[in-house]
Scaffold this active site. Sequence first.
Site, PDB file in Angstrom:
ATOM      1  N   CYS A  89      -4.542  -3.476   1.058  1.00 39.71           N
ATOM      2  CA  CYS A  89      -5.049  -3.922   2.345  1.00 39.71           C
ATOM      3  C   CYS A  89      -3.939  -3.832   3.375  1.00 39.71           C
ATOM      4  CB  CYS A  89      -5.568  -5.357   2.239  1.00 39.71           C
ATOM      5  SG  CYS A  89      -6.213  -5.993   3.805  1.00 39.71           S
ATOM      6  N   VAL A  90      -4.167  -3.009   4.405  1.00 40.59           N
ATOM      7  CA  VAL A  90      -3.234  -2.867   5.516  1.00 40.59           C
ATOM      8  C   VAL A  90      -3.962  -3.362   6.758  1.00 40.59           C
ATOM      9  CG1 VAL A  90      -1.719  -1.305   6.779  1.00 40.59           C
ATOM     10  CG2 VAL A  90      -2.285  -0.803   4.388  1.00 40.59           C
ATOM     11  N   ILE A  91      -3.548  -4.515   7.263  1.00 41.52           N
ATOM     12  CA  ILE A  91      -4.207  -5.114   8.423  1.00 41.52           C
ATOM     13  C   ILE A  91      -3.476  -4.679   9.692  1.00 41.52           C
ATOM     14  CG2 ILE A  91      -4.828  -7.285   9.560  1.00 41.52           C
ATOM     15  CD1 ILE A  91      -5.023  -8.533   6.740  1.00 41.52           C
ATOM     16  N   HIS A 112       3.061   0.531  12.896  1.00 43.65           N
ATOM     17  CA  HIS A 112       3.294   0.455  11.451  1.00 43.65           C
ATOM     18  C   HIS A 112       1.997   0.608  10.663  1.00 43.65           C
ATOM     19  CE1 HIS A 112       5.458  -0.770   7.844  1.00 43.65           C
ATOM     20  NE2 HIS A 112       4.481  -1.622   7.588  1.00 43.65           N
ATOM     21  N   ARG A 127     -14.866  -7.824   3.340  1.00 45.63           N
ATOM     22  CA  ARG A 127     -14.984  -6.640   2.492  1.00 45.63           C
ATOM     23  C   ARG A 127     -14.348  -6.833   1.108  1.00 45.63           C
ATOM     24  NH1 ARG A 127     -15.172  -5.589   7.606  1.00 45.63           N
ATOM     25  NH2 ARG A 127     -16.257  -3.780   8.445  1.00 45.63           N
ATOM     26  N   THR A 183       1.982  -3.201  16.162  1.00 47.89           N
ATOM     27  CA  THR A 183       2.836  -2.007  16.219  1.00 47.89           C
ATOM     28  C   THR A 183       2.150  -0.842  15.531  1.00 47.89           C
ATOM     29  OG1 THR A 183       3.971  -2.404  14.113  1.00 47.89           O
ATOM     30  CG2 THR A 183       4.861  -3.528  16.066  1.00 47.89           C
ATOM     31  N   ALA A 242       0.824  -1.207   0.000  1.00 46.21           N
ATOM     32  CA  ALA A 242       0.000   0.000   0.000  1.00 46.21           C
ATOM     33  C   ALA A 242       0.864   1.264   0.000  1.00 46.21           C
ATOM     34  CB  ALA A 242      -0.934  -0.004   1.209  1.00 46.21           C
ATOM     35  N   TRP A 243       2.014   1.212   0.622  1.00 54.23           N
ATOM     36  CA  TRP A 243       2.929   2.360   0.673  1.00 54.23           C
ATOM     37  C   TRP A 243       3.261   2.856  -0.739  1.00 54.23           C
ATOM     38  CZ3 TRP A 243       4.877   5.533   4.260  1.00 54.23           C
ATOM     39  CH2 TRP A 243       6.030   6.262   3.948  1.00 54.23           C
TER      40      TRP A 243
END
Length: 166
Positions: A91-93, A99, A138, A97, A68-69
């Site tokens: 998708c960032v789960i 992050h 989703r 942390t 995603a970055w």
Amino acid sequence: MRTKSDAPSGERPAPHEDATEGAGRRICVIVSRFNRRVTERLLDGAARTLIECGVAEEDMDIVHVPGAWELPLAAREAAAGGYDAIVALGCVIRGETAHFEHVSRAAIDGLARVQLDTGVPVGLGVLTPYHRDQALARAGGELGNAGVEAALAALRMADLRGQRNA
């Protein structure tokens, strides 16, 4: 890389209700490889929707990025490449942390900046769930497919932009 339709040659699937017409539009779909089990489902939904709305296979490019970055930079390059709209999928789960917060915020803010700086619509299909089950819900599960919604939003905004420039 171009996508292929599941419909037989010459046969067009039924369009989505309240969908825009995508014929003649060049669309770039950018998809993160990270959390691939989720993002490939988002991609399937987005690509199928674009084709159902009339976007020709040869007018749809699929670009894979590591995570995603990297979505905003790829979107900026696509906007400079003359696309009518961009669909960004990732998708960032949430993990244990900070992050998660940094990557998700940078990706979403970066995509908004690309859209505002270039005027090229960016359909946002970046999920930020707390766990994989929420992501899968989703991405074609019981809560629909965010890739479908991102594709429709990109086409609708391309229509709006076209009306403004007409």
